[in-house]
Design a protein around this motif. Sequence first.
Motif, PDB file in Angstrom:
ATOM      1  N   LEU A 198       0.820  -1.202   0.000  1.00  0.00           N
ATOM      2  CA  LEU A 198       0.000   0.000   0.000  1.00  0.00           C
ATOM      3  C   LEU A 198       0.858   1.259   0.000  1.00  0.00           C
ATOM      4  CD1 LEU A 198      -2.889  -0.907   2.463  1.00  0.00           C
ATOM      5  CD2 LEU A 198      -3.087  -0.426   0.033  1.00  0.00           C
ATOM      6  N   TYR A 199       1.938   1.231   0.756  1.00  0.00           N
ATOM      7  CA  TYR A 199       2.828   2.381   0.822  1.00  0.00           C
ATOM      8  C   TYR A 199       3.512   2.631  -0.531  1.00  0.00           C
ATOM      9  CZ  TYR A 199       6.525   5.507   2.329  1.00  0.00           C
ATOM     10  OH  TYR A 199       7.366   6.573   2.451  1.00  0.00           O
ATOM     11  N   ALA A 200       3.845   1.567  -1.231  1.00  0.00           N
ATOM     12  CA  ALA A 200       4.542   1.701  -2.509  1.00  0.00           C
ATOM     13  C   ALA A 200       3.596   2.059  -3.653  1.00  0.00           C
ATOM     14  CB  ALA A 200       5.282   0.407  -2.835  1.00  0.00           C
ATOM     15  N   ASP A 201       2.289   1.823  -3.468  1.00  0.00           N
ATOM     16  CA  ASP A 201       1.317   2.082  -4.535  1.00  0.00           C
ATOM     17  C   ASP A 201       1.088   3.579  -4.677  1.00  0.00           C
ATOM     18  OD1 ASP A 201      -0.595   1.812  -6.473  1.00  0.00           O
ATOM     19  OD2 ASP A 201      -2.195   1.243  -5.099  1.00  0.00           O
ATOM     20  N   ARG A 202       1.356   4.125  -5.838  1.00  0.00           N
ATOM     21  CA  ARG A 202       1.188   5.561  -6.105  1.00  0.00           C
ATOM     22  C   ARG A 202       0.073   5.821  -7.117  1.00  0.00           C
ATOM     23  NH1 ARG A 202       3.457   7.860  -1.976  1.00  0.00           N
ATOM     24  NH2 ARG A 202       5.586   7.190  -1.658  1.00  0.00           N
ATOM     25  N   GLN A 203      -0.765   4.854  -7.358  1.00  0.00           N
ATOM     26  CA  GLN A 203      -1.764   4.969  -8.397  1.00  0.00           C
ATOM     27  C   GLN A 203      -2.795   6.059  -8.097  1.00  0.00           C
ATOM     28  OE1 GLN A 203      -3.609   1.263  -9.215  1.00  0.00           O
ATOM     29  NE2 GLN A 203      -4.461   1.917 -11.141  1.00  0.00           N
ATOM     30  N   GLY A 204      -3.249   6.168  -6.862  1.00  0.00           N
ATOM     31  CA  GLY A 204      -4.262   7.165  -6.521  1.00  0.00           C
ATOM     32  C   GLY A 204      -3.687   8.515  -6.165  1.00  0.00           C
ATOM     33  N   ALA A 205      -2.381   8.632  -6.088  1.00  0.00           N
ATOM     34  CA  ALA A 205      -1.761   9.893  -5.680  1.00  0.00           C
ATOM     35  C   ALA A 205      -2.039  11.002  -6.687  1.00  0.00           C
ATOM     36  CB  ALA A 205      -0.261   9.713  -5.494  1.00  0.00           C
ATOM     37  N   THR A 206      -2.041  10.695  -7.959  1.00  0.00           N
ATOM     38  CA  THR A 206      -2.284  11.712  -8.980  1.00  0.00           C
ATOM     39  C   THR A 206      -3.699  12.256  -8.871  1.00  0.00           C
ATOM     40  OG1 THR A 206      -0.727  10.589 -10.435  1.00  0.00           O
ATOM     41  CG2 THR A 206      -2.199  12.168 -11.448  1.00  0.00           C
ATOM     42  N   ALA A 207      -4.669  11.391  -8.657  1.00  0.00           N
ATOM     43  CA  ALA A 207      -6.053  11.839  -8.528  1.00  0.00           C
ATOM     44  C   ALA A 207      -6.213  12.745  -7.305  1.00  0.00           C
ATOM     45  CB  ALA A 207      -6.982  10.637  -8.420  1.00  0.00           C
ATOM     46  N   ILE A 208      -5.560  12.407  -6.224  1.00  0.00           N
ATOM     47  CA  ILE A 208      -5.640  13.237  -5.018  1.00  0.00           C
ATOM     48  C   ILE A 208      -4.990  14.587  -5.269  1.00  0.00           C
ATOM     49  CG2 ILE A 208      -4.825  13.439  -2.637  1.00  0.00           C
ATOM     50  CD1 ILE A 208      -5.180  10.395  -2.436  1.00  0.00           C
ATOM     51  N   GLU A 209      -3.856  14.600  -5.949  1.00  0.00           N
ATOM     52  CA  GLU A 209      -3.187  15.857  -6.254  1.00  0.00           C
ATOM     53  C   GLU A 209      -4.054  16.746  -7.136  1.00  0.00           C
ATOM     54  OE1 GLU A 209       0.414  14.500  -7.983  1.00  0.00           O
ATOM     55  OE2 GLU A 209       1.334  14.023  -6.047  1.00  0.00           O
ATOM     56  N   TYR A 210      -4.676  16.162  -8.161  1.00  0.00           N
ATOM     57  CA  TYR A 210      -5.564  16.946  -9.017  1.00  0.00           C
ATOM     58  C   TYR A 210      -6.749  17.469  -8.215  1.00  0.00           C
ATOM     59  CZ  TYR A 210      -3.142  15.689 -13.322  1.00  0.00           C
ATOM     60  OH  TYR A 210      -2.217  15.557 -14.317  1.00  0.00           O
ATOM     61  N   GLY A 211      -7.272  16.658  -7.323  1.00  0.00           N
ATOM     62  CA  GLY A 211      -8.386  17.105  -6.477  1.00  0.00           C
ATOM     63  C   GLY A 211      -7.996  18.281  -5.608  1.00  0.00           C
ATOM     64  N   LEU A 212      -6.796  18.234  -5.038  1.00  0.00           N
ATOM     65  CA  LEU A 212      -6.331  19.352  -4.215  1.00  0.00           C
ATOM     66  C   LEU A 212      -6.127  20.609  -5.042  1.00  0.00           C
ATOM     67  CD1 LEU A 212      -3.780  17.533  -1.901  1.00  0.00           C
ATOM     68  CD2 LEU A 212      -5.974  18.525  -1.245  1.00  0.00           C
ATOM     69  N   ILE A 213      -5.581  20.460  -6.244  1.00  0.00           N
ATOM     70  CA  ILE A 213      -5.383  21.617  -7.122  1.00  0.00           C
ATOM     71  C   ILE A 213      -6.728  22.237  -7.494  1.00  0.00           C
ATOM     72  CG2 ILE A 213      -4.629  22.319  -9.434  1.00  0.00           C
ATOM     73  CD1 ILE A 213      -2.338  20.246  -9.104  1.00  0.00           C
ATOM     74  N   ILE A 214      -7.699  21.409  -7.840  1.00  0.00           N
ATOM     75  CA  ILE A 214      -9.024  21.913  -8.198  1.00  0.00           C
ATOM     76  C   ILE A 214      -9.662  22.612  -7.006  1.00  0.00           C
ATOM     77  CG2 ILE A 214     -11.367  21.182  -8.799  1.00  0.00           C
ATOM     78  CD1 ILE A 214     -10.053  19.066 -10.611  1.00  0.00           C
ATOM     79  N   GLY A 215      -9.483  22.055  -5.817  1.00  0.00           N
ATOM     80  CA  GLY A 215     -10.028  22.690  -4.615  1.00  0.00           C
ATOM     81  C   GLY A 215      -9.423  24.052  -4.358  1.00  0.00           C
ATOM     82  N   ILE A 216      -8.117  24.169  -4.522  1.00  0.00           N
ATOM     83  CA  ILE A 216      -7.443  25.455  -4.301  1.00  0.00           C
ATOM     84  C   ILE A 216      -7.894  26.488  -5.334  1.00  0.00           C
ATOM     85  CG2 ILE A 216      -5.197  26.602  -4.414  1.00  0.00           C
ATOM     86  CD1 ILE A 216      -4.037  24.003  -3.157  1.00  0.00           C
ATOM     87  N   ILE A 217      -8.003  26.070  -6.590  1.00  0.00           N
ATOM     88  CA  ILE A 217      -8.456  26.989  -7.636  1.00  0.00           C
ATOM     89  C   ILE A 217      -9.888  27.425  -7.382  1.00  0.00           C
ATOM     90  CG2 ILE A 217      -9.023  27.150 -10.103  1.00  0.00           C
ATOM     91  CD1 ILE A 217      -6.528  25.417 -10.623  1.00  0.00           C
ATOM     92  N   SER A 218     -10.742  26.490  -6.968  1.00  0.00           N
ATOM     93  CA  SER A 218     -12.138  26.823  -6.692  1.00  0.00           C
ATOM     94  C   SER A 218     -12.261  27.845  -5.574  1.00  0.00           C
ATOM     95  CB  SER A 218     -12.923  25.570  -6.331  1.00  0.00           C
ATOM     96  OG  SER A 218     -12.912  24.658  -7.394  1.00  0.00           O
ATOM     97  N   MET A 219     -11.500  27.641  -4.513  1.00  0.00           N
ATOM     98  CA  MET A 219     -11.550  28.584  -3.393  1.00  0.00           C
ATOM     99  C   MET A 219     -11.049  29.960  -3.830  1.00  0.00           C
ATOM    100  SD  MET A 219     -12.943  27.028  -0.955  1.00  0.00           S
ATOM    101  CE  MET A 219     -12.625  28.110   0.408  1.00  0.00           C
ATOM    102  N   SER A 220     -10.030  30.003  -4.663  1.00  0.00           N
ATOM    103  CA  SER A 220      -9.513  31.283  -5.154  1.00  0.00           C
ATOM    104  C   SER A 220     -10.562  32.005  -5.995  1.00  0.00           C
ATOM    105  CB  SER A 220      -8.259  31.064  -5.994  1.00  0.00           C
ATOM    106  OG  SER A 220      -7.264  30.441  -5.238  1.00  0.00           O
ATOM    107  N   VAL A 221     -11.259  31.261  -6.839  1.00  0.00           N
ATOM    108  CA  VAL A 221     -12.297  31.868  -7.676  1.00  0.00           C
ATOM    109  C   VAL A 221     -13.428  32.397  -6.810  1.00  0.00           C
ATOM    110  CG1 VAL A 221     -14.092  31.332  -9.378  1.00  0.00           C
ATOM    111  CG2 VAL A 221     -11.754  30.572  -9.754  1.00  0.00           C
ATOM    112  N   ILE A 222     -13.843  31.631  -5.815  1.00  0.00           N
ATOM    113  CA  ILE A 222     -14.945  32.055  -4.948  1.00  0.00           C
ATOM    114  C   ILE A 222     -14.572  33.330  -4.199  1.00  0.00           C
ATOM    115  CG2 ILE A 222     -16.233  31.456  -2.865  1.00  0.00           C
ATOM    116  CD1 ILE A 222     -16.215  28.537  -3.927  1.00  0.00           C
ATOM    117  N   PHE A 223     -13.388  33.367  -3.601  1.00  0.00           N
ATOM    118  CA  PHE A 223     -12.978  34.554  -2.868  1.00  0.00           C
ATOM    119  C   PHE A 223     -12.736  35.740  -3.803  1.00  0.00           C
ATOM    120  CE2 PHE A 223     -11.444  31.467   0.497  1.00  0.00           C
ATOM    121  CZ  PHE A 223     -12.535  31.711   1.312  1.00  0.00           C
TER     122      PHE A 223
END
Length: 65
Positions: A15-40
């Motif tokens: 599980l520690y070596a598996d990086r398959q879901g890391a990209t999806a989480i990173e994209y989710g965080l980026i989208i969240g940050i952009i969304s908050m910036s747009v709202i503010f």
Amino acid sequence: MADRLDFVVWKLSALYADRQGATAIEYGLIIGIISMSVIFGMESIRDNLLAIFKTISDAFINANG
């Protein structure tokens, strides 16, 4: 008991070596940050637009009266 412990250690290391879901989480965080910036950002733009429309509205009211 040792087999079970080996299995758990192996599973945790896999599980520690598996990086398959890391990209999806990173994209989710980026989208969240952009969304908050747009709202503010929209809140400050909203206040400026309301002031502009108020000025235009007052100009029309004073032109007729």
